[in-house]
Design a protein around this motif. Structure first.
Motif, short mmCIF file in Angstrom:
data_model
loop_
_atom_site.label_atom_id
_atom_site.label_comp_id
_atom_site.label_asym_id
_atom_site.label_seq_id
_atom_site.Cartn_x
_atom_site.Cartn_y
_atom_site.Cartn_z
N MET A 21 -6.44 8.49 12.98
CA MET A 21 -6.34 7.61 11.82
C MET A 21 -6.77 8.38 10.58
O MET A 21 -7.79 9.04 10.56
N THR A 22 -5.96 8.31 9.54
CA THR A 22 -6.33 8.93 8.28
C THR A 22 -6.51 7.84 7.24
O THR A 22 -5.74 6.89 7.21
N LEU A 70 -5.56 11.03 2.56
CA LEU A 70 -4.16 11.35 2.32
C LEU A 70 -3.94 11.80 0.88
O LEU A 70 -3.22 12.76 0.61
N MET A 73 -6.63 6.36 3.32
CA MET A 73 -5.83 6.59 2.12
C MET A 73 -6.44 7.69 1.26
O MET A 73 -5.73 8.52 0.71
N GLU A 117 -4.04 -0.62 4.85
CA GLU A 117 -4.01 0.66 4.16
C GLU A 117 -3.79 1.80 5.15
O GLU A 117 -2.97 2.69 4.92
N GLU A 118 -4.49 1.73 6.28
CA GLU A 118 -4.36 2.81 7.27
C GLU A 118 -2.97 2.81 7.90
O GLU A 118 -2.42 3.85 8.25
N PHE A 140 0.85 4.04 -3.08
CA PHE A 140 0.66 5.48 -2.90
C PHE A 140 1.79 6.27 -3.56
O PHE A 140 1.55 7.22 -4.29
N ALA A 161 -0.32 1.94 6.28
CA ALA A 161 0.52 2.56 5.26
C ALA A 161 0.45 4.09 5.38
O ALA A 161 1.46 4.77 5.32
N VAL A 162 -0.76 4.61 5.59
CA VAL A 162 -0.93 6.05 5.75
C VAL A 162 -0.16 6.54 6.98
O VAL A 162 0.52 7.57 6.94
N ASN A 195 0.83 -1.21 0.00
CA ASN A 195 0.00 0.00 0.00
C ASN A 195 0.86 1.26 0.00
O ASN A 195 0.49 2.26 -0.61
#
Lengths: 331, 347
Positions: free
Chosen positions: B27-28, B33, B30, A299-300, A54, A302-303, A50
C-alpha cells in the motif's frame, strides 16, 4: 439520491457556501488555480475524485479541493452559487429534473460518462440463493415462492430516487399479494448491513441495490429479472403519482461527470481531462473489491489505480501533463 | 527513508523488522506517490515535520509493527467472533421490546381516528384534570391530521410511549439503587455520562451488526439508551436530596429501611423523579429523527425525506409536527407533575 446523513448535508452546505463566498473571480486560462470537485459520499466517488485530484494537482498544477457532498446538495449548490466547479459520479436517475433544468439553463454541461457503460441497479438476491433455487432468477419465481427469499423485500430509504421506482414496481407487480412484505429501510447503511448479515449467515435476502459499490464488489449477487426494459414504462415509474404503473426492468444507469459552464470556459485543458476521464464499470468493481479486501481508504485505492493502470489514465492527460507525470507512466 | 528506520537499525532490530510482514501489503499513501512524482523520494523528513511515533509511522520503518489499520481490523474481527455468543444471549432478552413496539404501532395506527383521539383526550384528562390541556390535545392532533400527518404522528407517539415506559420501568429502580449505594453510583455515573455524550450513531454500529435490521428493537434500544439517562440521574438525586432531618425523624419512629424508602424518600423525591420522566420523554422524542436512519417509522422519516431530496416544505412541516408533539407531551407531563405536587401538599 443515494446515501445521506443529516450531518453530511449540513456540513457540505456550509462548506460549499463558504467556498462561494471567497471566490467568483474568473481565472486566466493558462493558470489553473483553485478547483473544487464535489465528492459524493460513496466509495466509487471517493476513488474517482482522489484520482482526479492527483492528476490535476501534479499534472496541471491546480490546487484541487474535494468538497464532501451528495447528489442533490451538489446540484443545488451549483444552481445557487455556481460551485463546486466539477461534479463526478452523478447518477442522472437520482438527480432527476433538478439536473435537467440546470442543463437547459446552460449552467452546467455533461462532459463524460464517469462509468462505461454505467451503473447497474435493480432487484437482487444472493447468488447462493439463485444456485439453490434457479426459479428465483425471475420475479415470477420469487413471487411464487415468497418464503424462499425470506418473505421480505428490502426497499430503498425514503427520499432516494430508486424509492419512487421501487414503490411503483411493487404496485405494478402487486408484490404484496404474493405474501412478500415490504420493509422500508431508514438509510443506506441499514440496507447494506442487511445484505452483510444475510451473507454472514447464508440466509435469504431480496431487495434493491446498485453498483458498482463496495457491497456489490464484496458479495456475489444475482439480479432478479423483472421483465424487459421499456423506456416509456420506466419513465412513468419514475413519477411518484403515476396512475397505472407498468412493469419495466431498470436500465443501465447513466453516471456522469459534469462541469459548470464557467469552468468549461476558463479551464479548457482541465475540462478536456474530465471529458476523457472514464472508467469501465468492471474496472471500478475490481478497484472497490481490492479496496474492501485490503481495508484501504479511498485515497489509497486511488494510488493503487494510478500505480497499476497507467495505460488507462495515460490517455486522459494532455502532452504537458504526461511529461510531468512521466516518472509514473514509465514505471 | 522512513523516519524511524535508523532507530530500529541502531537497536539491532533490523532482522526482526524485515522478518515480519511485507510492509503494509504494497500500500502506498498519496503523500508517498506525490513524493515519487516530484523526485523527492530519497530525502527523509526534516526536524520540522518529524512524524510522531505512531503505529503507521513505525510500520513504515519496521514492517513487524502492525499499522493502525490492523488494530481496527482486529477490533472488527474480535467483535464478529463474539457476535454469535452475544446474539444468543441478547437477542431473546430484547425480543419483548420488538413485540411491544410492533404491537403498539399496530394498535395506534389501526385504531380508527375517531376512537384514538377521544382515548388520548381521556388519558390527558385522567393525568392532568385540566380541560385546557384536553382541548389543546384535540386541537394539536386535529391539526396534524388535517395536514395528513396523522399516521406519522401516531407512529411517533407509539414509539415514544413504549420507549419512555421502559425507560421509567428500568430507570427508577436503577436510580433508587444508586441512591442507596455510593459504590454503585460511582460506577454508573460514568456510564450515564458516556451514554449522553456518545454520538448516537456510535452505539448504533454494533447494534446493526447484532440484530436484524428489520427488527423494531434496533431503534427501540437506541432511543432507550439515550433517553434513560435523565430519569436515572434525577431519581438518584431526588432521593439523596431528601432532608436528613426527615430521615432522622423516620429513624426515631423505628421505621424499617423499606418503610423509609416507600413511605418517606420516594414521596418526597417524586417532584424530581417526575422531572426526570418529563426529560426522558423529551429526549426520546429528540431521537426520533436519528432513529429513522435505522428504519423507525413516523415523522422522522418525513424529515429525512425533506433533507435527502431537498423538499424544504416536507421537512419543515414534519419538523413542525415534531415540535407540536413535543409541546403536547411536555405540557401534559408537567401538568400531571404539578398535580402530584399539590396533592402532596394538600395532605
Amino acid at each position: 439520491m443515494r446515501k445521506t446523513t443529516l450531518l453530511a448535508v449540513a456540513g457540505a452546505t456550509a462548506i460549499v457556501t463558504g467556498f462561494a463566498a471567497q471566490t467568483g473571480t474568473a481565472r486566466a486560462a493558462e493558470q489553473c488555480g483553485d478547483i473544487s470537485i464535489a465528492q459524493m459520499n460513496w466509495a466509487a466517488a471517493e476513488v474517482t475524485t482522489n484520482i482526479a485530484k492527483f492528476m490535476l494537482d501534479q499534472g496541471y498544477g491546480c490546487n484541487t479541493s474535494l468538497v464532501k457532498s451528495d447528489t442533490i446538495p451538489a446540484i443545488t449548490s451549483i444552481a445557487e452559487n455556481g460551485r463546486p466547479d466539477v461534479v463526478t459520479n452523478l447518477w442522472l436517475n437520482s438527480a432527476g429534473d433538478a439536473y435537467k433544468k440546470l442543463e437547459s439553463e446552460g449552467k452546467i454541461k455533461r462532459v463524460a460518462k464517469t462509468l462505461q457503460p454505467g451503473g447497474v441497479e435493480g432487484w437482487w438476491i444472493p447468488t447462493y440463493l439463485a444456485k439453490e433455487h434457479p426459479e428465483l432468477k425471475t420475479i415470477e419465481g420469487v413471487m411464487a415462492h415468497p418464503d424462499w427469499v425470506g418473505g421480505t423485500f428490502n426497499n430503498c430509504p425514503d427520499g432516494w430516487g430508486c424509492r419512487v421506482v421501487s414503490d411503483n414496481l411493487i404496485k405494478a407487480l402487486d408484490l404484496k399479494s404474493s405474501g412478500i412484505e415490504v420493509f422500508n429501510h431508514g438509510s443506506g447503511q441499514t440496507l447494506a448491513s442487511s445484505i452483510g448479515s444475510a451473507f454472514a449467515d447464508k440466509k435469504p435476502w431480496f431487495g434493491y441495490y446498485w453498483g458498482p459499490t463496495v457491497v456489490m464488489g464484496n458479495y456475489d449477487m444475482t439480479r432478479v429479472k423483472l421483465g424487459d426494459y421499456d423506456k416509456a414504462k420506466f419513465d412513468k415509474l419514475q413519477n411518484k403519482d403515476t396512475k397505472d404503473p407498468q412493469v419495466s426492468d431498470f436500465p443501465a444507469a447513466p453516471v456522469l461527470t459534469s462541469v459548470t459552464s464557467d469552468f468549461a470556459k476558463t479551464h479548457p485543458a482541465e475540462t478536456e481531462f474530465f471529458s476523457k476521464m472514464s472508467f469501465k464499470t468492471d474496472t471500478m468493481s475490481k478497484l472497490l473489491a481490492w479496496q474492501d479486501e485490503n481495508k484501504a481508504s479511498g485515497e489509497e485505492t486511488a494510488v493503487y489505480f494510478i500505480k497499476n493502470y497507467q495505460n488507462t489514465w495515460k490517455n486522459w492527460l494532455n502532452a504537458d501533463a504526461q511529461k510531468k507525470l512521466s516518472k509514473l507512466i514509465g514505471g | 527513508m522512513a523516519a524511524y528506520e535508523n532507530f530500529f537499525n541502531a537497536v539491532g532490530l533490523k532482522d526482526w523488522c524485515s522478518a515480519g510482514g511485507d510492509g503494509g501489503g504494497g500500500m502506498t499513501s498519496m503523500a508517498d506517490l506525490i513524493a515519487q512524482t516530484d523526485g523527492t523520494t530519497t530525502q527523509g523528513p526534516s526536524l520540522w515535520n518529524w512524524p510522531f511515533p505512531s503505529l503507521d509511522a513505525l510500520n513504515k520503518a519496521c514492517a513487524a509493527i502492525p499499522p493502525s489499520r490492523d488494530v481496527t481490523q482486529g477490533l472488527e474481527d474480535g467483535f464478529l467472533a463474539i457476535r454469535g455468543g452475544l446474539r444468543a444471549v441478547v437477542d431473546p432478552l430484547t425480543q419483548p421490546l420488538s413485540w411491544a413496539l410492533r404491537d403498539m404501532l399496530w394498535i395506534m395506527t389501526n385504531t380508527p381516528w375517531w376512537l384514538m383521539v377521544p382515548i388520548l383526550m381521556l388519558i390527558t384528562w385522567l393525568v392532568t384534570r385540566s380541560w385546557r390541556l384536553v382541548v389543546f390535545v384535540l386541537v394539536s392532533i386535529a391539526f396534524l391530521a388535517f395536514i395528513n400527518h396523522y399516521d406519522a404522528a401516531m407512529q411517533t407517539l407509539a414509539i415514544i410511549f413504549v420507549c419512555a415506559f421502559i425507560c421509567v420501568l428500568f430507570g427508577v429502580p436503577i436510580g433508587i439503587a444508586m441512591s442507596r449505594s455510593d459504590r454503585l453510583q460511582r460506577t454508573v455515573i460514568p456510564i450515564l455520562d458516556m451514554l449522553q455524550t456518545l454520538p448516537p450513531f456510535v452505539y448504533l454500529i454494533p447494534l446493526i451488526f447484532l440484530f436484524s435490521v428489520t427488527e423494531p428493537k434496533l431503534y427501540g434500544i437506541a432511543i432507550i439508551l439515550y433517553a434513560i439517562v435523565p430519569v436515572v440521574r434525577l431519581t438518584d438525586l431526588g432521593i439523596r436530596l431528601v432532608d436528613p432531618d426527615v430521615i432522622e425523624a423516620a429513624d426515631a419512629f423505628g421505621m424499617t429501611k423499606r418503610q423509609k424508602l416507600f413511605g418517606v424518600q420516594i414521596p418526597l423525591a417524586l417532584p424530581n423523579i417526575m422531572a426526570g420522566v418529563n426529560q426522558t420523554i423529551m429526549m426520546s422524542l429528540a431521537m426520533v429523527v436519528i432513529a429513522s436512519l435505522v428504519s423507525a417509522p413516523g415523522l422522522g422519516v418525513l424529515v429525512l425525506r425533506g433533507i435527502r431530496s431537498l423538499e424544504l416544505g416536507v421537512g419543515l412541516v414534519a419538523g413542525f409536527g415534531i415540535v407540536i408533539i413535543a409541546i403536547l407531551l411536555d405540557r401534559v407531563t408537567k401538568a400531571s407533575l404539578a398535580r402530584i405536587d399539590t396533592s402532596k401538599s394538600g395532605k
